[in-house]
Design an enzyme around this catalytic site. Structure first.
Site, PDB file in Angstrom:
ATOM      1  N   ASP A  73      -9.616   3.170  -8.050  1.00 36.11           N
ATOM      2  CA  ASP A  73      -9.240   1.835  -7.119  1.00 36.11           C
ATOM      3  C   ASP A  73     -10.746   1.562  -6.213  1.00 36.11           C
ATOM      4  OD1 ASP A  73      -7.560  -0.066  -5.973  1.00 36.11           O
ATOM      5  OD2 ASP A  73      -7.860   0.906  -4.204  1.00 36.11           O
ATOM      6  N   GLU A 157      -9.372  -1.568 -12.277  1.00 38.03           N
ATOM      7  CA  GLU A 157      -8.636  -3.078 -12.283  1.00 38.03           C
ATOM      8  C   GLU A 157      -9.640  -3.942 -12.792  1.00 38.03           C
ATOM      9  OE1 GLU A 157      -5.392  -3.756  -8.985  1.00 38.03           O
ATOM     10  OE2 GLU A 157      -7.347  -3.115  -8.298  1.00 38.03           O
ATOM     11  N   CYS A 232      12.684   6.361  -2.212  1.00 38.60           N
ATOM     12  CA  CYS A 232      12.369   7.609  -2.232  1.00 38.60           C
ATOM     13  C   CYS A 232      11.890   8.248  -1.108  1.00 38.60           C
ATOM     14  CB  CYS A 232      11.777   8.183  -3.489  1.00 38.60           C
ATOM     15  SG  CYS A 232       9.984   7.637  -3.437  1.00 38.60           S
ATOM     16  N   ASP A 239      -4.450   3.462  -1.052  1.00 40.95           N
ATOM     17  CA  ASP A 239      -5.422   3.227  -2.325  1.00 40.95           C
ATOM     18  C   ASP A 239      -5.311   4.700  -3.317  1.00 40.95           C
ATOM     19  OD1 ASP A 239      -6.842   1.522  -0.673  1.00 40.95           O
ATOM     20  OD2 ASP A 239      -8.017   2.918   0.435  1.00 40.95           O
TER      21      ASP A 239
END
Length: 294
Positions: A73, A157, A232, A239
């Site tokens: 990322d 990405e 959850c 990040d």
């Protein structure tokens, strides 16, 4: 200028042709193979560079996915955050040389146009820009080499950098990072060694999706760096969670053999953004995405 033939290296000298003869050069590495083309270029700081195209005669290795996979990322605070929890600081090369560049530019603005002193001042400004560029490339080469050496599958990405720099508040910081150059380095280095490079769609909700239960939050502003999943109750580093989702999505793409979404590209979110985890969201009582079935 390109020299397609009759170029040889003799020690620390390069011989282009009979007219030019031998020129002293500094080679950053030795190479084996047949020299195809040598391209000579001159930078704005007055330095000359020779780019040598060599045919080593080796076949390109076949890409394999057997091995460690990693998701990356990219950001501004941390240049890169990986799915294994590693964070690499943004070196901010332009900011480090900002004061020196400012002084050189101020001196340039005071020089009379067309004068020799203005040409010298312009060359000094060009040298600072060249220094920044070389520092950036050095950092990107070393980081990309480290990542490629340690992993078999590399996922990032597909960022729209050209569109992102239209934001005048972040344009300088984004341009200084060199995300596009970094991804290009990762790609060609991975392909050269038979490793797999995968780009995940830019609209994939990597930050807003819990990698544990796949629950997706509606909104996650940039100033929120940590968040807790309502389903959850897992606390996420924004990040690291995004990089894990990028890795998982890349592995899903490789397993399916296609970059389409889970429903073949027919699933879309509001605004036309693709959501490939929509059908994978748990349909359980208590979940914000719960849908009662008859």
């Amino acid at each position: 200028m390109s020299y397609p033939a009759n170029v040889t290296f003799e020690g620390d000298y390069i011989k282009l042709n009979r007219k030019i003869g031998k020129i002293y050069c500094r080679r950053h590495r030795d190479f084996e193979g047949t020299i195809k083309t040598v391209t000579i270029s001159k930078n704005s700081d007055g330095k000359y560079y020779a780019s040598v195209l060599v045919d080593d005669g080796l076949d390109k290795p076949e890409a394999s996915t057997e091995g460690k996979a990693i998701g990356i990322d990219l950001g501004l605070t941390d240049f890169a955050v990986t799915s294994d929890g590693s964070k690499f600081d943004n070196p901010r090369h332009l900011a480090k040389h900002q004061q020196n560049l400012k002084r050189k530019q101020q001196k340039l603005s005071r020089k009379q146009k067309g004068s020799n002193t203005r040409k010298k001042a312009r060359r000094l400004v060009a040298k600072v820009h060249s220094k920044i560029s070389r520092c950036r490339e050095d950092f990107l080469h070393k980081l990309s080499r480290k990542i490629v050496n340690e992993n078999q599958v590399i996922a990032v990405e597909n960022l729209n950098v050209k569109g992102m720099v239209k934001n005048h508040k972040l344009a300088k910081a984004i341009s200084d990072c060199g995300w596009g150059m970094f991804c290009t380095m990762l790609k060609y280095k991975a392909e050269r060694e038979g490793k797999t490079y995968v780009e995940v769609d830019r609209f994939f909700p990597s930050s807003k999706t819990c990698h544990v239960c796949l629950n997706q939050v509606e909104s996650l502003p940039l100033d929120i760096r940590n968040w807790t999943c309502e389903h959850c109750h897992t606390n996420h580093d924004r990040d690291i969670n995004a990089s894990i989702n990028i890795r998982n999505e890349a592995l899903r793409i490789l397993s399916l053999g296609t970059s389409d979404t889970a429903n073949g590209g027919s699933v879309r979110r509001l605004g036309g953004k693709i959501s490939c985890l929509l059908d994978a969201t748990p349909n359980e009582i208590g979940s914000p995405n719960y849908i009662a079935c008859n």
